[in-house]
Design a protein around this motif. Structure first.
Motif, PDB file in Angstrom:
ATOM      1  N   GLY A  54       6.026  18.298 -22.065  1.00  0.00           N
ATOM      2  CA  GLY A  54       4.817  17.601 -22.484  1.00  0.00           C
ATOM      3  C   GLY A  54       5.135  16.574 -23.542  1.00  0.00           C
ATOM      4  O   GLY A  54       5.199  15.380 -23.276  1.00  0.00           O
ATOM      5  N   ALA A  55       5.351  17.028 -24.763  1.00  0.00           N
ATOM      6  CA  ALA A  55       5.753  16.153 -25.867  1.00  0.00           C
ATOM      7  C   ALA A  55       6.719  16.919 -26.752  1.00  0.00           C
ATOM      8  O   ALA A  55       6.572  18.131 -26.949  1.00  0.00           O
ATOM      9  CB  ALA A  55       4.544  15.686 -26.672  1.00  0.00           C
ATOM     10  N   LEU A  56       7.724  16.200 -27.271  1.00  0.00           N
ATOM     11  CA  LEU A  56       8.778  16.807 -28.083  1.00  0.00           C
ATOM     12  C   LEU A  56       9.020  15.997 -29.343  1.00  0.00           C
ATOM     13  O   LEU A  56       8.935  14.769 -29.324  1.00  0.00           O
ATOM     14  CB  LEU A  56      10.111  16.825 -27.320  1.00  0.00           C
ATOM     15  CG  LEU A  56      10.341  17.814 -26.203  1.00  0.00           C
ATOM     16  CD1 LEU A  56      11.659  17.456 -25.526  1.00  0.00           C
ATOM     17  CD2 LEU A  56      10.377  19.244 -26.724  1.00  0.00           C
ATOM     18  N   GLY A  57       9.372  16.672 -30.432  1.00  0.00           N
ATOM     19  CA  GLY A  57       9.953  16.000 -31.565  1.00  0.00           C
ATOM     20  C   GLY A  57      11.390  15.646 -31.242  1.00  0.00           C
ATOM     21  O   GLY A  57      12.037  16.282 -30.394  1.00  0.00           O
TER      22      GLY A  57
ATOM     23  N   PHE B 273       4.515  20.724 -31.690  1.00  0.00           N
ATOM     24  CA  PHE B 273       3.286  20.834 -30.922  1.00  0.00           C
ATOM     25  C   PHE B 273       3.100  22.226 -30.304  1.00  0.00           C
ATOM     26  O   PHE B 273       3.096  22.389 -29.084  1.00  0.00           O
ATOM     27  CB  PHE B 273       3.222  19.754 -29.832  1.00  0.00           C
ATOM     28  CG  PHE B 273       3.582  18.377 -30.319  1.00  0.00           C
ATOM     29  CD1 PHE B 273       2.763  17.718 -31.219  1.00  0.00           C
ATOM     30  CD2 PHE B 273       4.748  17.751 -29.900  1.00  0.00           C
ATOM     31  CE1 PHE B 273       3.095  16.443 -31.689  1.00  0.00           C
ATOM     32  CE2 PHE B 273       5.078  16.483 -30.359  1.00  0.00           C
ATOM     33  CZ  PHE B 273       4.251  15.824 -31.256  1.00  0.00           C
ATOM     34  N   PRO B 274       2.954  23.254 -31.141  1.00  0.00           N
ATOM     35  CA  PRO B 274       2.830  24.621 -30.640  1.00  0.00           C
ATOM     36  C   PRO B 274       1.629  24.841 -29.732  1.00  0.00           C
ATOM     37  O   PRO B 274       1.623  25.800 -28.931  1.00  0.00           O
ATOM     38  CB  PRO B 274       2.725  25.463 -31.922  1.00  0.00           C
ATOM     39  CG  PRO B 274       2.319  24.505 -32.991  1.00  0.00           C
ATOM     40  CD  PRO B 274       2.937  23.191 -32.613  1.00  0.00           C
TER      41      PRO B 274
ATOM     42  N   VAL C 293       8.653  10.526 -30.727  1.00  0.00           N
ATOM     43  CA  VAL C 293       8.127  11.590 -29.869  1.00  0.00           C
ATOM     44  C   VAL C 293       8.535  11.262 -28.442  1.00  0.00           C
ATOM     45  O   VAL C 293       8.342  10.129 -27.983  1.00  0.00           O
ATOM     46  CB  VAL C 293       6.596  11.706 -29.971  1.00  0.00           C
ATOM     47  CG1 VAL C 293       6.039  12.664 -28.919  1.00  0.00           C
ATOM     48  CG2 VAL C 293       6.188  12.172 -31.366  1.00  0.00           C
ATOM     49  N   VAL C 294       9.115  12.234 -27.754  1.00  0.00           N
ATOM     50  CA  VAL C 294       9.514  12.053 -26.362  1.00  0.00           C
ATOM     51  C   VAL C 294       8.458  12.706 -25.469  1.00  0.00           C
ATOM     52  O   VAL C 294       8.097  13.869 -25.668  1.00  0.00           O
ATOM     53  CB  VAL C 294      10.892  12.693 -26.083  1.00  0.00           C
ATOM     54  CG1 VAL C 294      11.277  12.493 -24.615  1.00  0.00           C
ATOM     55  CG2 VAL C 294      11.956  12.089 -26.998  1.00  0.00           C
ATOM     56  N   ILE C 295       7.947  11.955 -24.511  1.00  0.00           N
ATOM     57  CA  ILE C 295       6.986  12.474 -23.550  1.00  0.00           C
ATOM     58  C   ILE C 295       7.769  12.949 -22.321  1.00  0.00           C
ATOM     59  O   ILE C 295       8.511  12.181 -21.721  1.00  0.00           O
ATOM     60  CB  ILE C 295       5.958  11.406 -23.153  1.00  0.00           C
ATOM     61  CG1 ILE C 295       5.262  10.868 -24.396  1.00  0.00           C
ATOM     62  CG2 ILE C 295       4.945  11.985 -22.167  1.00  0.00           C
ATOM     63  CD1 ILE C 295       4.522  11.899 -25.214  1.00  0.00           C
TER      64      ILE C 295
END
Length: 253
Positions: free
Chosen positions: A115-118, A27-28, A108-110
């Protein structure tokens, strides 16, 4: 299938190695927002009232200090940094390589910081909850809601979203109700349903593991998710509304 997880409160620091590189995260479009929160966290963690702002006690002083130098801290994949009840039940390290690849693609980790991560994104250990209000950003759930909506709306399009987050993290982004199911866990006590947070975390981790490791097609609808959950648990599905997603209720005896 997209599985949303919260981060763990506790983190396992990475072994010495590569430092943080924001360009290696999913999520760049969130990069600028992440940099703002990183800077705000460093400032808050170096202030005299750091523990009060972050909502942590004196025993976590080392973790608060680490927040001020995260750019220089060693990193590891998110699935190794995050630890605790949910992540122990998910058991990533015990999965086969094919199952791990599936987890990396589906989870996906919030996060209050990112914010959001793979699931395989390299991050340092840190201390920051989504419930915190940083002086420079305000309430993190409100801050991230402005940034996550467009990014995750597009990313989740066409996927069933299986929401294993706690309410604190759910406030940061709401998926399309007709294509999402929130996972609730109840325990029967004296004939009544009660919510027990420890068992909820554990069971959500077990559900994520079951969905990743089971054979057959991934659930593409809430009804198919219910059928997959019923392979292991007593479960029911509450229909979605215009504003509220499906509710997958798992009932533990």
């Amino acid at each position: 299938m997209l599985i949303l997880l919260p981060p763990s409160e506790g983190k396992t620091p990475a072994a010495p190695g590569s430092g943080f590189d924001p360009d290696k995260l999913h999520f760049p479009d969130l990069t600028d927002a992440r940099k703002k929160v990183l800077a705000a966290l460093a400032d808050a963690s170096s202030a005299g009232d750091a523990h009060a702002v972050l909502g942590v006690g004196p025993s976590l002083a080392a973790e608060v200090r680490r927040n001020t130098v995260l750019h220089d801290e060693p990193c590891a994949p998110a699935h190794r940094i995050y630890s605790g009840v949910l992540y122990d039940a998910l058991g990533y390290a015990e999965m086969t390589p094919a199952q791990q690849a599936k987890a990396d693609a589906a989870v996906v980790v919030i996060s209050g910081l990112w914010g959001a991560l793979g699931f395989s994104d390299p991050i340092p250990a840190y201390r920051l909850s989504m419930s915190v209000k940083l002086p420079e950003t305000g309430k993190l759930a409100s801050f991230w809601k402005k940034h996550l909506s467009g990014v995750l709306d597009e990313y989740s399009a066409g996927h069933l979203v299986i929401d294993c987050r706690s309410s604190t993290y759910s406030a940061a982004w709401a998926p399309e109700p007709s294509m999402a199911a929130a996972v609730n866990v109840f325990q029967m006590r004296n004939g009544k349903r009660t919510v027990v947070s420890h068992f909820a975390k554990h069971t959500r981790g077990e559900l994520a593991r079951h969905l990743i490791t089971r054979g057959g097609d991934d659930p593409a609808t809430a009804e198919q998710l219910l059928a997959a959950a019923q392979e292991k648990w007593d479960a029911e599905l509450v229909p979605a509304t215009a504003r509220k997603p499906f509710q997958l209720n798992i009932i533990l005896s």
